[in-house]
Design an enzyme around this catalytic site. Sequence first.
Site, PDB file in Angstrom:
ATOM      1  CD  GLU A 114      -4.736   6.574   1.731  1.00  0.00           C
ATOM      2  OE1 GLU A 114      -4.338   5.410   1.940  1.00  0.00           O
ATOM      3  OE2 GLU A 114      -4.006   7.575   1.805  1.00  0.00           O
ATOM      4  CG  ASP A 164      -6.699   0.100   0.775  1.00  0.00           C
ATOM      5  OD1 ASP A 164      -5.631   0.179   1.415  1.00  0.00           O
ATOM      6  OD2 ASP A 164      -7.796   0.510   1.217  1.00  0.00           O
ATOM      7  CG  HIS A 215       0.127   6.048  -0.755  1.00  0.00           C
ATOM      8  ND1 HIS A 215      -1.088   6.424  -1.283  1.00  0.00           N
ATOM      9  CD2 HIS A 215      -0.131   5.611   0.497  1.00  0.00           C
ATOM     10  CE1 HIS A 215      -2.033   6.206  -0.379  1.00  0.00           C
ATOM     11  NE2 HIS A 215      -1.487   5.710   0.707  1.00  0.00           N
ATOM     12  CG  HIS A 253      -1.704   1.188   1.505  1.00  0.00           C
ATOM     13  ND1 HIS A 253      -3.067   1.254   1.331  1.00  0.00           N
ATOM     14  CD2 HIS A 253      -1.331   2.407   1.954  1.00  0.00           C
ATOM     15  CE1 HIS A 253      -3.494   2.461   1.661  1.00  0.00           C
ATOM     16  NE2 HIS A 253      -2.452   3.188   2.043  1.00  0.00           N
ATOM     17  CD  GLU A 254       1.923   3.502   3.758  1.00  0.00           C
ATOM     18  OE1 GLU A 254       2.017   4.536   3.069  1.00  0.00           O
ATOM     19  OE2 GLU A 254       1.009   3.340   4.582  1.00  0.00           O
TER      20      GLU A 254
HETATM   21 ZN   LIG Z   1      -2.381   5.234   2.398  1.00  0.00          ZN
END
Ligand SMILES: [Zn+2]
Length: 699
Positions: free
Chosen positions: A599, A603, A542, A538-539
Site C-alpha cells: 500500500e 501510495d 499495485h 495507486h491502483e
Molecule cells: Zn491499495
Amino acid sequence: MTVRQTAFWAVAVPLAVLMAANDAHVHGQPFDELRVAPSTVEGQEPIDQPMASRSGIELASLDRTAEPCNDFYQFACGGWIAKHPAPPDQPSYGRFTELQDRNNAILRDILEQAAQPSSGADMRQIGDYYASCLDQATIESKGLAPLKPELDGVAAIKSVADIPPFVGHLHTQGFGPLFGFGAAPDFKDASQYIATFGQGGLSLPDRDYYLKEDATSSQLRELYVQHVTRMLQLAGDAPDRAAANAKTVMQIETALAKNALDRVALRNLPNLYHKMSTDEARKLVPSFDLAAYLKAAEAPSVTTVNVTEPEFLKGLDQIFTSTPIDDLKTYLRWHVIRAQTSYMPKAFDEESFNFYGRALTGAKEQRPRWKRCVDSTDSDLGEALGKVYVARTFGAEGKERTLKMVEAIEAALDTDINQITWMSDDTKKQAAAKLHAVANKIGYPDRWRDYSSLQIVRGDALGNSLRSNVFAYRRQLAKIGKPVDKTEWLMTPPTVNAYYQPFENNINFPAGILQPPFFIKAGDDAVNFGASGAVVGHELTHGFDDQGRHFDQQGNLRDWWTPADAKAFEERATCVADQYSGYTAVADVKVNGRLTLGENVADNGGLRVAWMALMETFKAKHLGNADGFTPEQRFFIGWGQMWCENKTEQMMRLHARTNPHSPGRYRTNGVVSNMPEFQKAFSCPATAKMVKQPICRVW
Ligand SMILES: [Zn+2]
C-alpha cells in the site's frame, strides 16, 4: 454474508478474496468496518456536502496554525480532525466513513421504498431482506430455532469420522470452522479457477491475537474467553460448563493460530502456491477424511487442488488426532453460535458487540440497526441493491469522466516506467506490456448478478442470511474447473473503495468512490489529480508492488524480471519498508513496514504519476492561484485531505496489526516527504521534517 473486503483500496490478494465463500468475518462485527461502504457519486449533489472552496480544497478542514513543512497532515486535516471526533458507534472515522454516512441515507431510502408492499418485483428481494433484518421482534420470538438444525448436527457427532462431512455442510452455510475452502484462480494459469484450501477457523481478527505476549494482547484474550463463556451460557450451558468450554475453544483456536502464517508471510504470494493432487492433499491430513468433506461441501469432482498453507493442514491433522471428540464438538458449536449474532436474539447481539465492538475496537455504541441492515443487504444482495443505486445516481457521464482521468494516469505511468533509471530495458518492456494490458472497469458490472434462485422470506432474517451464504458459496464453487470471468466484480457498485485484481490485471472503480473529497465535479484539476487521480495511480501501481510484480500481463504468477532488476526493486522497496517501520502507530506499537509495504509503494507511486499527469495538463493550460494556494500546493492538499481520520486507541492497535494500509497521518506525510516537488511547492527548508534525505522511491 458474502465477500468481506478488509480494506479500502484493497485487494492485493487477501484470502478474503481467494476464499470468498468461507470468509470468517461476521455480520455486524467491527472488522467489517474496514470495508467501507456506499456513497453517492458525481452527477448528484451529495447530502450535507462539506463546504468546499472554489478550487475544491476544504478550507475549514485546514489547520493554519500548523506548519506544512513540519507536519503536513496536521496542516491539511487539523481543522477536520478537531471537528469530527469518532462518533460513539464508529471507532474509526475518516473521509471514507464520512461518505458512507452520507450514502447510507440514499440506500436507506431505496430500501424503505423497496420494503413497501406496493414495490415492484425487482425490488421485492432487497425490500424483504431489509424489512426482515429490521424486524427484531420476530427475530427475538424465534430464539435459536433457526440454528437448531446445525446445533443438532453438532450434537449428533459420535466420532471423529462424523466431523469432515459435518464441517463440509457448515462451510456451505457460510460458517467458518477449521479452514477455508473455495474457488480461486490457479496462480500459474490465471484463466482457470481451481479448488483451493486455506487457513482459517479463528474467531479473533488475526493469529497474532492468540500468540503475542504483550499486556494488551493477554488482556484481550481474557476478555475473549469471558465473551465465549457468556455466549455459551446464553445458548444454555451452565456457568461452570460454559467457562470450561470457553477454555477449550481458546485452546483449539490457539493451536490453529500456531500453524497459521502471519500477515506478512501471507503477502508472499509465490509461497501460497502449492498445486497438488487431491491424493497428496489427503496425505497432509490423513486423520481427516477429505473425500467425505469434499462431498458434503458440494465440491465438483476434482483431481488437483491448491493448498495455500500446507503446514496449516498438517497441523490440523495433529489437532485432530490429539483433541478429544467432545472438545472438537464444543469448538464446532461455538462457530455455529458466533457467526450470525445480528439475526439472533438481542442478548446474543449485544454480547457480541460487547466484545467485538467495545473491547476490540473501543466503540461505545452499537451502530443503529438500520445502518447494519443496509450493510448486510449490500453484502448479501449487493448487485440487486446496486442496480437501483446506479440507476439513481450514476450516469454515462460519470463513466466517461473517470475513463478520461484513468487514461491520463496510465499515460503518466507509462512515461514513468520509461524514465526510471534502475530498471533494464528488457524488464521495462515487460512492465509496459503489462501496463498496456490493464483493463479498466468503471462504475458497475456489465451484467448484473441473477439472484432469482435465492429465496428471501419476509420475517426470516437468519434464514435469509444462511440461504444467501449458500447461494454465494455455490456460485463460488461452480467456478471450479471453469474459465475465470474477468467481468465479475469483487465490490458492489455503491462501495467507497477501489481495487486492483492481480490475477486478472484489471483495476476496478465502483460508482461509489467518485465524489468529494475524492472527485469534486466543480473543483479544479489540481485538487482532483491529487485526490482521485492519485487513487487511480495507486491502483495501477499495485500491479507493480511487492505482490503485483510477481504476476504478468495475463495475471499469471511468472517471473518476468531480470535478477538484477528484481534486486534493485527489493532494495528500493526495503527503503520504503524501513521508512514506515519507523513511524509510531500508537503508544508502544510501530507501523509494520512489511505488512503495509504494498500500500505504501502504491501510495507513493500513485501520487507521483498523478503529479506527472497534472504537469502534462499544464502544457495545455497553466492553472492560476486559488484560495491562496498555488496549483502545486492544492494538488498536495487534495491528497492530504483524503486521509483525515480519528480513531480510538483500540482501533489504532487493531489496524496496526491487521490493516495493510498505514494510518492516515503517514499515508500523507510518508508520501510527501519522499517528493522534492512537495518541498519546492511549499518552499520547505532542507532541514524541515517533511523533507526526507535520502528519499525512498520505487516508481
Ligand atoms: Zn491499495
